[in-house]
Design a protein around this motif. Structure first.
Motif, PDB file in Angstrom:
ATOM      1  N   LEU A  75      26.285  95.199  53.820  1.00 47.07           N
ATOM      2  CA  LEU A  75      26.737  94.855  55.176  1.00 47.07           C
ATOM      3  C   LEU A  75      25.688  94.001  55.889  1.00 47.07           C
ATOM      4  O   LEU A  75      26.017  93.045  56.596  1.00 47.07           O
ATOM      5  N   ALA A  76      24.420  94.340  55.684  1.00 43.24           N
ATOM      6  CA  ALA A  76      23.342  93.592  56.347  1.00 43.24           C
ATOM      7  C   ALA A  76      23.314  92.138  55.872  1.00 43.24           C
ATOM      8  O   ALA A  76      23.101  91.211  56.666  1.00 43.24           O
ATOM      9  N   LEU A  77      23.560  91.942  54.577  1.00 51.12           N
ATOM     10  CA  LEU A  77      23.599  90.566  54.049  1.00 51.12           C
ATOM     11  C   LEU A  77      24.733  89.779  54.693  1.00 51.12           C
ATOM     12  O   LEU A  77      24.578  88.624  55.089  1.00 51.12           O
ATOM     13  N   GLU A  78      25.880  90.426  54.787  1.00 51.31           N
ATOM     14  CA  GLU A  78      27.056  89.758  55.363  1.00 51.31           C
ATOM     15  C   GLU A  78      26.773  89.376  56.820  1.00 51.31           C
ATOM     16  O   GLU A  78      27.088  88.268  57.259  1.00 51.31           O
ATOM     17  N   SER A  79      26.159  90.292  57.536  1.00 51.32           N
ATOM     18  CA  SER A  79      25.898  90.039  58.953  1.00 51.32           C
ATOM     19  C   SER A  79      24.878  88.908  59.114  1.00 51.32           C
ATOM     20  O   SER A  79      25.031  88.044  59.985  1.00 51.32           O
ATOM     21  N   GLU A  80      23.860  88.895  58.275  1.00 46.06           N
ATOM     22  CA  GLU A  80      22.856  87.835  58.400  1.00 46.06           C
ATOM     23  C   GLU A  80      23.486  86.464  58.102  1.00 46.06           C
ATOM     24  O   GLU A  80      23.271  85.489  58.841  1.00 46.06           O
ATOM     25  N   ALA A  81      24.280  86.401  57.040  1.00 43.18           N
ATOM     26  CA  ALA A  81      24.916  85.118  56.687  1.00 43.18           C
ATOM     27  C   ALA A  81      25.870  84.672  57.796  1.00 43.18           C
ATOM     28  O   ALA A  81      26.012  83.477  58.085  1.00 43.18           O
ATOM     29  N   THR A  82      26.512  85.648  58.433  1.00 42.12           N
ATOM     30  CA  THR A  82      27.442  85.339  59.523  1.00 42.12           C
ATOM     31  C   THR A  82      26.694  84.811  60.743  1.00 42.12           C
ATOM     32  O   THR A  82      27.110  83.825  61.360  1.00 42.12           O
ATOM     33  N   THR A  83      25.600  85.459  61.084  1.00 41.17           N
ATOM     34  CA  THR A  83      24.799  85.020  62.231  1.00 41.17           C
ATOM     35  C   THR A  83      24.295  83.592  62.009  1.00 41.17           C
ATOM     36  O   THR A  83      24.360  82.737  62.904  1.00 41.17           O
ATOM     37  N   MET A  84      23.813  83.331  60.810  1.00 44.29           N
ATOM     38  CA  MET A  84      23.304  81.985  60.496  1.00 44.29           C
ATOM     39  C   MET A  84      24.389  80.925  60.641  1.00 44.29           C
ATOM     40  O   MET A  84      24.180  79.877  61.232  1.00 44.29           O
ATOM     41  N   LEU A  85      25.550  81.230  60.073  1.00 41.31           N
ATOM     42  CA  LEU A  85      26.636  80.247  60.104  1.00 41.31           C
ATOM     43  C   LEU A  85      27.090  80.015  61.541  1.00 41.31           C
ATOM     44  O   LEU A  85      27.306  78.869  61.968  1.00 41.31           O
ATOM     45  N   MET A  86      27.189  81.089  62.297  1.00 41.29           N
ATOM     46  CA  MET A  86      27.666  80.999  63.675  1.00 41.29           C
ATOM     47  C   MET A  86      26.755  80.089  64.494  1.00 41.29           C
ATOM     48  O   MET A  86      27.212  79.207  65.214  1.00 41.29           O
ATOM     49  N   LEU A  87      25.444  80.268  64.337  1.00 43.51           N
ATOM     50  CA  LEU A  87      24.526  79.479  65.172  1.00 43.51           C
ATOM     51  C   LEU A  87      24.392  78.039  64.669  1.00 43.51           C
ATOM     52  O   LEU A  87      24.251  77.110  65.467  1.00 43.51           O
ATOM     53  N   ARG A  88      24.485  77.851  63.359  1.00 43.64           N
ATOM     54  CA  ARG A  88      24.472  76.483  62.820  1.00 43.64           C
ATOM     55  C   ARG A  88      25.694  75.717  63.332  1.00 43.64           C
ATOM     56  O   ARG A  88      25.610  74.547  63.706  1.00 43.64           O
ATOM     57  N   LEU A  89      26.827  76.427  63.332  1.00 42.11           N
ATOM     58  CA  LEU A  89      28.065  75.816  63.812  1.00 42.11           C
ATOM     59  C   LEU A  89      27.952  75.455  65.292  1.00 42.11           C
ATOM     60  O   LEU A  89      28.311  74.346  65.705  1.00 42.11           O
TER      61      LEU A  89
END
Ligand SMILES: Cc1cc2nc3c(=O)[nH]c(=O)nc-3n(C[C@H](O)[C@H](O)[C@H](O)COP(=O)(O)OP(=O)(O)OC[C@H]3O[C@@H](n4cnc5c(N)ncnc54)[C@H](O)[C@@H]3O)c2cc1C
Length: 550
Positions: free
Chosen positions: A346-360
């Protein structure tokens, strides 16, 4: 009577800084050009972590809005009454500038800065974000009408929340909503049947007053000071700025029929309205209402991504906190190997999501650059599809970490779970987003080619990412007639490849390896907690990074 001692129950998670405790977010903020906002985010993170903030959120969602259609004497008033906690939440959103920051202070990192602030608030309360998002997204549309915008700008940009139900000219600040969806179809807005006639038959067109008649089936935040609405003129669907009050100080006849009784997002009022000869000012070209309002939808979709990423982060933090305090079979849950695997995944998923969200979000700062435009136009609907969908399973899994305590309303998990589906439905549901990705890929062909080059470049450094990019290209090469059927698959591949690329570049090595290994194989039919056994050694570090609080 003393029947038992209470033990092994988990203390509330409160009085922590939502910003400082999120390393992935802090790093992304600096990377995406928003370092200048660090101090503000830090204050916001501290405030939102206080126990009183969760109490406000609970109050606003327990004492839900009440509609009063008439006053004591039988006159229509169409007023929605809220618990004071709702207004306190809106005050905070406004003070943090989440309704307009990039328009007030445009520049590098402005959208990323706002996204980070929005991400923090959305972890505590989601309903109050609805009118905030719509106001934020309406501004670039209204800016296209300089005369109208000049009248509104001061009140739109104000950092004060003015809850009074008065004509705009008497208010210190205003909120804007959006009315598109009708009974016969929300995705296909071309089916809109509401009509608009020029108030003066000899003087129609852009910037002129019209009289609108018809209905809207979903009309959120009806207490907003105005809504951007679609209605049909003789030239086709057009966009109108429909104020709640008329210039003569009487109410514009947009009648609230009832409030929706919703699964989640309960603090926010969503209504059904009917209107006969309500006044609206035409915004954009006559007959070009859909392209006009699509500009707004692009921004509201970004907020769906941020909002879902935030639900995931908060659910994760609550799950890890719980697992570190609760014991079963003689050990803390967080020390049980299988639970650790679930939490690390879950932590991996959340980190990848946070990164994508802010890059976007950062791509919204440079819309003239073809690569950034490709991110904005193609990755926004792709991320909205994928991240909003992931939030459904993610919040469910985090709820399960809490066991039975997760399922009851006295804790935070039930609300996080009920909050998840709406981001996937409104502002364009999953399939509609995937079809939009296909359209955007062909419209932004140059930018998409650059996006693929960026992926190729990153893939040359890692075999698992290379496999993912190859699979994506195979899907892209599918015959035209199969494209639509396979759109979900293609969008899933695109987002996973982008997340893999970002993890490889910016996450700790062991996190990136575990993410790529678990997301690059097979067709994605997996549940959380199925990480490969080679990641066991890294799982503790992944969890320490995700939630470095004891
Ligand atoms: C809580 C809430 C608040 C809302 N607030 C507002 C608001 O303030 N203003 C507003 O205008 N709207 C609002 N909406 C409406 C929302 O935007 C619509 O519900 C949404 O756009 C879907 O439209 P629909 O409900 O008519 O579903 P439909 O359009 O009937 O779609 C049903 C399903 O069919 C799928 N579908 C549609 N077309 C295709 C296709 N071509 N191929 C494959 N699948 C397809 C969709 O993805 C969806 O899953 C709100 C909705 C909710 C739940």
């Amino acid at each position: 009577m003393h029947t038992h001692d209470i033990f092994n129950q988990v203390p509330d998670l409160c009085d922590y800084n939502l910003y400082h405790s999120d390393l992935a977010l802090c790093e992304a903020v600096r990377r995406e050009g928003a370092h200048w906002h660090d101090g503000t985010l830090s204050c916001q993170g501290e405030l939102l972590g206080r126990a009183e903030m969760s109490e406000l959120a609970t109050l606003a969602n327990t004492h839900t809005p009440v509609l009063h259609t008439h006053d004591r004497t039988g006159h229509r008033i169409d007023v929605v009454e809220f618990h004071p906690a709702w207004h306190t939440l809106l005050e905070q959103l406004r003070r943090a500038g989440l309704h307009a920051l990039p328009w007030m202070q445009p520049g590098d990192g402005a959208h990323a800065a706002r996204a980070a602030g929005y991400f923090l608030h959305a972890q505590v309360e989601a309903g109050s974000l609805c009118p905030t998002t719509m106001t934020f997204a309406a501004i670039p549309v209204l800016q296209q009408e300089p005369a109208l915008f000049a009248q509104l700008q001061g009140r739109l940009f104000s950092r004060e929340h003015d809850a009074r139900d008065l004509p705009m000219t008497q208010k210190r600040s205003i909120l804007i909503g959006m009315g598109m969806t009708e009974k016969q179809g929300g995705s296909d807005v071309r089916s809109n049947a509401s009509i608009a006639m020029p108030a003066d038959p000899l003087d129609g067109g852009r910037g002129r007053a019209y009289l609108l008649s018809g209905h809207k089936w979903f009309f959120s935040a009806p207490m907003c000071d105005a809504h951007l609405m679609l209605a049909r003129t003789e030239n086709g669907l057009s966009c109108f700025f429909v104020p709640r009050w008329l210039p003569d100080g009487t109410r514009n006849p947009v009648l609230i029929q009832r409030l929706k009784d919703k699964l989640g997002n309960r603090s926010n009022s969503s209504s059904e309205v009917e209107f006969e000869e309500a006044m609206g000012i035409m915004v954009g070209e006559d007959g070009r209402g859909i392209p006009t309002i699509i500009e707004m939808a692009n921004h509201t979709r970004l907020d769906c991504v941020i909002g879902s990423a935030a639900l995931m982060r908060q659910a994760l933090v609550q799950a890890i906190h719980h697992a570190r305090h609760r014991s079963a079979f003689g050990r803390r849950l967080a020390e049980q190997p299988l639970m650790r695997a679930v939490l690390a995944d879950l932590a991996l998923e959340s980190e990848a999501t946070t990164m994508l969200m802010l890059r976007l979000a950062h791509s919204f700062d440079a819309p003239d650059d073809p690569l950034q435009r490709a991110w904005k136009r193609i990755v926004t609907p792709a991320a909205k599809f994928w991240i909003c969908k992931r939030a459904l399973a993610f919040t469910g899994e985090c709820m399960e970490v809490w066991g039975g305590n997760g399922y009851v309303e006295s804790g935070p998990m039930a609300r996080l779970y009920r909050e998840a589906p709406v981001n996937s439905i409104w502002e364009g549901s999953g399939n509609v987003m995937c079809l939009d990705v296909l359209r955007a890929m062909s419209r932004e062909a140059e930018g998409f080619a650059r996006l693929l080059m960026e992926l190729d470049d990153a893939a040359s450094a890692h075999p698992a990412l290379a496999r993912q990019v190859r699979a994506l290209k195979q899907s892209l090469a599918a015959p035209e007639e199969k494209r639509e059927t396979c759109a979900r698959r293609l969008v899933q591949q695109l987002v996973l490849a982008l997340q893999g690329m970002l993890m490889l570049r910016h996450a700790p090595r062991e996190s990136a390896e575990a993410f790529l290994a678990s997301r690059s194989d097979g067709d994605g039919a997996r549940v959380y907690g199925t990480l490969d056994s080679t990641t066991v050694g890294a799982q503790q570090a992944i969890l320490e990074r995700a939630w470095p609080v004891a």
